[in-house]
Scaffold this motif. Structure first.
Motif, PDB file in Angstrom:
ATOM      1  N   ASN A   1     -35.170  27.394  -4.034  1.00 56.53           N
ATOM      2  CA  ASN A   1     -34.324  26.384  -4.659  1.00 56.53           C
ATOM      3  C   ASN A   1     -33.259  25.853  -3.707  1.00 56.53           C
ATOM      4  O   ASN A   1     -32.201  25.447  -4.136  1.00 56.53           O
ATOM      5  N   PHE A   2     -33.572  25.858  -2.437  1.00 57.62           N
ATOM      6  CA  PHE A   2     -32.637  25.328  -1.451  1.00 57.62           C
ATOM      7  C   PHE A   2     -32.701  23.798  -1.479  1.00 57.62           C
ATOM      8  O   PHE A   2     -33.755  23.213  -1.740  1.00 57.62           O
ATOM      9  N   GLN A   3     -31.567  23.105  -1.232  1.00 58.25           N
ATOM     10  CA  GLN A   3     -31.506  21.643  -1.259  1.00 58.25           C
ATOM     11  C   GLN A   3     -31.120  21.095   0.108  1.00 58.25           C
ATOM     12  O   GLN A   3     -30.352  21.716   0.849  1.00 58.25           O
ATOM     13  N   ARG A   4     -31.643  19.874   0.365  1.00 53.64           N
ATOM     14  CA  ARG A   4     -31.282  19.193   1.594  1.00 53.64           C
ATOM     15  C   ARG A   4     -31.390  17.695   1.370  1.00 53.64           C
ATOM     16  O   ARG A   4     -32.327  17.220   0.713  1.00 53.64           O
ATOM     17  N   THR A   5     -30.437  16.926   1.938  1.00 53.99           N
ATOM     18  CA  THR A   5     -30.414  15.462   1.788  1.00 53.99           C
ATOM     19  C   THR A   5     -30.791  14.808   3.111  1.00 53.99           C
ATOM     20  O   THR A   5     -30.215  15.124   4.156  1.00 53.99           O
ATOM     21  N   LEU A   6     -31.774  13.890   3.034  1.00 57.17           N
ATOM     22  CA  LEU A   6     -32.252  13.180   4.216  1.00 57.17           C
ATOM     23  C   LEU A   6     -32.116  11.668   3.997  1.00 57.17           C
ATOM     24  O   LEU A   6     -32.146  11.187   2.860  1.00 57.17           O
ATOM     25  N   GLU A   7     -31.995  10.930   5.109  1.00 58.90           N
ATOM     26  CA  GLU A   7     -31.950   9.468   5.064  1.00 58.90           C
ATOM     27  C   GLU A   7     -33.361   8.927   5.293  1.00 58.90           C
ATOM     28  O   GLU A   7     -34.001   9.236   6.300  1.00 58.90           O
ATOM     29  N   VAL A   8     -33.838   8.130   4.338  1.00 62.52           N
ATOM     30  CA  VAL A   8     -35.184   7.546   4.420  1.00 62.52           C
ATOM     31  C   VAL A   8     -35.033   6.037   4.587  1.00 62.52           C
ATOM     32  O   VAL A   8     -34.286   5.389   3.835  1.00 62.52           O
ATOM     33  N   SER A   9     -35.694   5.470   5.582  1.00 63.79           N
ATOM     34  CA  SER A   9     -35.582   4.034   5.845  1.00 63.79           C
ATOM     35  C   SER A   9     -36.266   3.215   4.752  1.00 63.79           C
ATOM     36  O   SER A   9     -37.222   3.670   4.109  1.00 63.79           O
ATOM     37  N   VAL A  10     -35.764   1.985   4.569  1.00 60.71           N
ATOM     38  CA  VAL A  10     -36.293   1.074   3.555  1.00 60.71           C
ATOM     39  C   VAL A  10     -36.918  -0.124   4.256  1.00 60.71           C
ATOM     40  O   VAL A  10     -36.301  -0.740   5.128  1.00 60.71           O
ATOM     41  N   VAL A  11     -38.149  -0.445   3.893  1.00 61.31           N
ATOM     42  CA  VAL A  11     -38.862  -1.603   4.426  1.00 61.31           C
ATOM     43  C   VAL A  11     -39.162  -2.541   3.269  1.00 61.31           C
ATOM     44  O   VAL A  11     -39.721  -2.115   2.256  1.00 61.31           O
TER      45      VAL A  11
END
Length: 315
Positions: A41-51
């Motif tokens: 149940n570990f969490q992580r936030t990533l930046e995902v590019s938008v096209v």
């Protein structure tokens, strides 16, 4: 031993015999459970590019809203998977805006390519408002300002011309409706003397989402000698074309000359206002009179006579 006492002894033995070992075992079990549960149940936030897939040019639609270049996606899953995951490993999310009519977009978990075992927990932003405008074409005139002053004794003749005089502008209707003229860089006429001068001048940068079909124009300025106006009063009116005695009323007139300073200075002593009886074809054999125009022969200058006519009489 009674049955009741036996049960009591069994319970006591279950809890208190080898109590230390049992406490240690319980703690180890809890630790293992906690480790497994927290790892999953570990969490992580990533930046995902938008096209964004935009409408074709033929649709004549322009998105006014500034779209985000990326969104923050919070994932939940095992620590090992999340530690190995990088933003560049995540496929960009695609927004299909080809219709040019969407007013909003909701970002959902299914739009993201997430590795098996991981779950999308949150998306920020999860909702994007969109504003569109129709794209139009319009011809807008070019305006050129001047800066500086020409050489002494010279002035600008006419207006500054631009080639092309109009620019084809393309962009959102809301932006183009505010454009009444397109400004170019100013034309510096400092120190220029007589002649015609042409220079390329850059246009001001177009507003956001607007394009010009050219980015510069050719400007033309004509510099001429400055004109001055001088008035000569009390000039004696002469009558020509008659051998006998004739008189003119008025006997003296005022002549106004407009020309260059050089030309008007040379005319000070050579102005001769006249009326020509030969133009009237008058019968001078008997008394009479005729009203004739007053003329002054002045090259390269504009002439005004006050009054413009005179009455000539003969006995």
């Amino acid at each position: 031993m009674s049955q009741k006492g036996g049960w009591r002894d069994w319970v006591r033995a279950a809890f208190f015999e080898n109590a230390g070992l049992k406490v240690v075992s319980l703690m180890v079990a809890l630790g293992i459970y906690s480790f497994i549960h927290s790892a999953e149940n570990f969490q992580r936030t990533l930046e995902v590019s938008v096209v964004s897939i935009m409408p074709p040019d033929a649709a004549n639609r322009q998105l006014i809203t500034q779209l985000p270049t990326g969104v923050s996606v919070t994932l939940r899953g095992s620590r090992t998977q999340l530690d190995d995951l990088r933003s560049e490993n995540m496929s960009s999310v695609q927004l299909d805006l080809r219709s040019g009519r969407e007013t909003s977009v909701d970002l959902e978990a299914g739009m993201f390519n997430v590795p098996a075992g991981l779950k999308v927990e949150a998306i920020n932003p999860a909702h994007i408002e969109l504003r569109w405008d129709d794209v139009i074409n319009r011809q807008i005139p070019v305006q050129i300002a001047r800066t500086g002053e020409p050489a002494p004794g010279f002035t600008v003749r006419g207006t500054t011309a631009a080639d092309p005089s109009q620019v084809n502008v393309r962009g959102p209707r809301s932006a183009i409706d505010t454009l009444h003229v397109i400004a170019a860089a100013p034309f510096d006429i400092t120190g220029l003397s007589e002649g015609t001068f042409r220079r390329p001048l850059a246009l001001d940068r177009p507003p956001k989402f607007v394009t010009f079909d050219v980015d510069a124009v050719t400007a033309t300025v004509e510099i001429a000698r400055a004109l001055v106006t001088k008035e000569f009063s009390g000039l004696k009116l002469q009558v020509v074309g008659a051998a006998g005695h004739v008189t003119a009323e008025p006997a003296k007139v005022t002549v106004v000359i407009t020309g260059t300073a050089e030309d008007t200075n040379m005319l000070a002593e050579s102005l001769i206002p006249i009326v020509d009886l030969k133009t009237a074809e008058a019968d001078l054999s008997k008394p009479g009179s005729v009203r004739l125009p007053i003329t002054v022969d002045v090259p390269r200058a504009k002439v005004e006579v006050k009054p413009p006519t005179a009455v000539v009489k003969w006995p």
